[in-house]
Motif scaffolding. Structure first.
Motif, PDB file in Angstrom:
ATOM      1  N   VAL A   3       0.738  -1.096  -0.116  1.00  0.00           N
ATOM      2  CA  VAL A   3       0.037   0.047  -0.137  1.00  0.00           C
ATOM      3  C   VAL A   3       1.071   1.382  -0.083  1.00  0.00           C
ATOM      4  N   THR A   4       1.893   1.147   0.743  1.00  0.00           N
ATOM      5  CA  THR A   4       2.731   2.299   0.839  1.00  0.00           C
ATOM      6  C   THR A   4       3.533   2.629  -0.521  1.00  0.00           C
ATOM      7  N   GLU A   5       3.794   1.701  -1.063  1.00  0.00           N
ATOM      8  CA  GLU A   5       4.392   1.814  -2.493  1.00  0.00           C
ATOM      9  C   GLU A   5       3.615   2.377  -3.567  1.00  0.00           C
ATOM     10  N   LYS A   6       2.372   1.790  -3.377  1.00  0.00           N
ATOM     11  CA  LYS A   6       1.248   2.399  -4.392  1.00  0.00           C
ATOM     12  C   LYS A   6       0.957   3.630  -4.097  1.00  0.00           C
ATOM     13  N   VAL A   7       0.786   4.163  -2.772  1.00  0.00           N
ATOM     14  CA  VAL A   7       0.460   5.484  -2.528  1.00  0.00           C
ATOM     15  C   VAL A   7       1.874   6.390  -3.207  1.00  0.00           C
ATOM     16  N   GLY A   8       2.880   5.861  -2.703  1.00  0.00           N
ATOM     17  CA  GLY A   8       4.030   6.613  -3.223  1.00  0.00           C
ATOM     18  C   GLY A   8       4.157   6.686  -4.781  1.00  0.00           C
ATOM     19  N   SER A   9       3.965   5.617  -5.342  1.00  0.00           N
ATOM     20  CA  SER A   9       3.626   5.720  -6.859  1.00  0.00           C
ATOM     21  C   SER A   9       2.529   6.689  -7.628  1.00  0.00           C
ATOM     22  N   TRP A  10       1.358   6.643  -6.808  1.00  0.00           N
ATOM     23  CA  TRP A  10       0.225   7.685  -6.909  1.00  0.00           C
ATOM     24  C   TRP A  10       0.757   9.047  -6.859  1.00  0.00           C
ATOM     25  N   ALA A  11       1.414   9.256  -5.665  1.00  0.00           N
ATOM     26  CA  ALA A  11       1.889  10.745  -5.446  1.00  0.00           C
ATOM     27  C   ALA A  11       2.923  11.152  -6.389  1.00  0.00           C
ATOM     28  N   ARG A  12       3.834  10.334  -6.978  1.00  0.00           N
ATOM     29  CA  ARG A  12       5.021  10.781  -7.919  1.00  0.00           C
ATOM     30  C   ARG A  12       3.989  10.887  -9.247  1.00  0.00           C
ATOM     31  N   THR A  13       3.407  10.180  -9.636  1.00  0.00           N
ATOM     32  CA  THR A  13       2.581  10.652 -10.906  1.00  0.00           C
ATOM     33  C   THR A  13       1.761  11.864 -10.791  1.00  0.00           C
ATOM     34  N   GLN A  14       0.893  12.065  -9.600  1.00  0.00           N
ATOM     35  CA  GLN A  14       0.365  13.369  -9.421  1.00  0.00           C
ATOM     36  C   GLN A  14       1.309  14.291  -9.231  1.00  0.00           C
ATOM     37  N   GLN A  15       2.441  14.338  -8.808  1.00  0.00           N
ATOM     38  CA  GLN A  15       3.254  15.301  -8.768  1.00  0.00           C
ATOM     39  C   GLN A  15       3.493  15.774 -10.218  1.00  0.00           C
ATOM     40  N   GLU A  16       4.051  14.755 -10.792  1.00  0.00           N
ATOM     41  CA  GLU A  16       4.722  15.025 -12.515  1.00  0.00           C
ATOM     42  C   GLU A  16       3.461  15.847 -13.114  1.00  0.00           C
ATOM     43  N   GLN A  17       2.189  15.431 -13.096  1.00  0.00           N
ATOM     44  CA  GLN A  17       1.151  15.904 -14.005  1.00  0.00           C
ATOM     45  C   GLN A  17       0.561  17.368 -13.235  1.00  0.00           C
ATOM     46  N   TYR A  18       0.763  17.491 -11.936  1.00  0.00           N
ATOM     47  CA  TYR A  18       0.317  18.601 -11.327  1.00  0.00           C
ATOM     48  C   TYR A  18       1.133  19.849 -10.931  1.00  0.00           C
ATOM     49  N   ALA A  19       2.359  19.498 -10.834  1.00  0.00           N
ATOM     50  CA  ALA A  19       3.336  20.764 -10.445  1.00  0.00           C
ATOM     51  C   ALA A  19       3.984  21.249 -11.702  1.00  0.00           C
ATOM     52  N   HIS A  20       4.241  20.552 -12.771  1.00  0.00           N
ATOM     53  CA  HIS A  20       4.790  21.322 -14.075  1.00  0.00           C
ATOM     54  C   HIS A  20       6.197  21.380 -13.769  1.00  0.00           C
ATOM     55  N   GLY A  21       6.954  20.615 -12.979  1.00  0.00           N
ATOM     56  CA  GLY A  21       8.335  20.520 -12.618  1.00  0.00           C
ATOM     57  C   GLY A  21       8.706  21.171 -11.271  1.00  0.00           C
ATOM     58  N   GLU A  22       7.740  22.013 -10.568  1.00  0.00           N
ATOM     59  CA  GLU A  22       7.916  22.705  -9.280  1.00  0.00           C
ATOM     60  C   GLU A  22       8.139  21.370  -8.299  1.00  0.00           C
ATOM     61  N   GLN A  23       8.719  21.801  -7.002  1.00  0.00           N
ATOM     62  CA  GLN A  23       8.807  20.926  -6.144  1.00  0.00           C
ATOM     63  C   GLN A  23       7.673  20.981  -5.151  1.00  0.00           C
ATOM     64  N   ARG A  24       6.464  20.447  -5.512  1.00  0.00           N
ATOM     65  CA  ARG A  24       5.394  20.463  -4.462  1.00  0.00           C
ATOM     66  C   ARG A  24       5.157  19.026  -3.543  1.00  0.00           C
ATOM     67  N   PRO A  25       5.189  19.272  -2.438  1.00  0.00           N
ATOM     68  CA  PRO A  25       5.025  18.292  -1.426  1.00  0.00           C
ATOM     69  C   PRO A  25       3.804  17.392  -1.559  1.00  0.00           C
ATOM     70  N   LEU A  26       3.117  16.912  -2.539  1.00  0.00           N
ATOM     71  CA  LEU A  26       1.802  16.332  -2.702  1.00  0.00           C
ATOM     72  C   LEU A  26       1.890  15.350  -1.381  1.00  0.00           C
ATOM     73  N   GLY A  27       2.914  14.242  -1.583  1.00  0.00           N
ATOM     74  CA  GLY A  27       2.954  13.096  -0.805  1.00  0.00           C
ATOM     75  C   GLY A  27       3.070  13.616   0.951  1.00  0.00           C
ATOM     76  N   GLY A  28       3.808  14.653   0.992  1.00  0.00           N
ATOM     77  CA  GLY A  28       3.910  15.138   2.398  1.00  0.00           C
ATOM     78  C   GLY A  28       2.638  15.734   2.917  1.00  0.00           C
ATOM     79  N   LEU A  29       2.074  16.467   2.017  1.00  0.00           N
ATOM     80  CA  LEU A  29       0.653  17.182   2.271  1.00  0.00           C
ATOM     81  C   LEU A  29      -0.574  16.062   2.480  1.00  0.00           C
ATOM     82  N   LEU A  30      -0.358  15.025   1.832  1.00  0.00           N
ATOM     83  CA  LEU A  30      -1.274  14.140   2.062  1.00  0.00           C
ATOM     84  C   LEU A  30      -0.839  13.262   3.355  1.00  0.00           C
ATOM     85  N   GLY A  31       0.189  13.292   3.531  1.00  0.00           N
ATOM     86  CA  GLY A  31       0.347  12.598   4.997  1.00  0.00           C
ATOM     87  C   GLY A  31       0.142  13.717   6.208  1.00  0.00           C
TER      88      GLY A  31
END
Length: 175
Positions: A3-31
């Motif tokens: 589950v942790t790996e799936k959430v991490g993978s999902w967060a990385r995908t969202q980071q790429e699609q959402y942040a356009h190269g900016e370092q947004r802490p989506l995984g940390g914010l989800l945490g």
């Protein structure tokens, strides 16, 4: 895949699609949202276990007291020089901002430390956490919570007095 790996993978995908190269802490914010939800649920469960009933309504005076207390405590945690050691692991000192307040930047970009850095430097963000704590505390121990809220409300009132005094002093010296 765990589950942790799936959430991490999902967060990385969202980071790429959402942040356009900016370092947004989506995984940390989800945490952070998960921690907030877990703490709120634990607080509610603890209250339920005590058998204390929820108030039918909160008197306006108490609501105002806790509102001003939440405002002042959130600003104290997020901006006060005295509380900077709490923020230091996640932030970098950048100077002052306003009377007796610090400007701080996020120390690490991306990840959970970035998310915590954003949280602890944002009085608007902290207000939700602090307000929730005040409400849970109010249900468990209303008299003690009123006292804690009163302290922060008095500090907020004293702040207004300091600003008014400074304004009067500057008006006198400008005349």
């Amino acid at each position: 895949m765990s589950v942790t790996e799936k959430v991490g993978s999902w967060a990385r995908t969202q980071q790429e699609q959402y942040a356009h190269g900016e370092q947004r802490p989506l995984g940390g914010l989800l945490g952070a949202m998960g921690v907030y939800g877990a703490l709120t649920a634990a607080g509610a469960a603890a209250l339920r276990a005590t058998g204390r009933p929820l108030p039918e309504r909160i008197p306006l005076g108490d609501a105002l007291l806790l509102t001003v207390g939440t405002f002042r405590l959130a600003r104290t945690v997020a901006k006060d020089p005295v509380t900077s050691p709490l923020r230091a692991p996640f932030t970098r000192f950048e100077g002052t901002s306003g009377e007796a307040e610090l400007a701080e930047g996020i120390r690490e970009h991306g990840g959970w430390k970035h998310a915590v850095g954003e949280l602890v430097t944002c009085p608007f963000c902290l207000a939700q956490w602090i307000g929730t704590g005040f409400v849970l505390s109010y249900v468990a121990a209303p008299r003690a919570t009123r006292l804690a809220g009163l302290v922060m409300t008095i500090v907020a009132g004293a702040d207004v007095g300091q600003f008014a005094y400074d304004k009067l002093q500057s008006d006198v010296t400008d005349s």
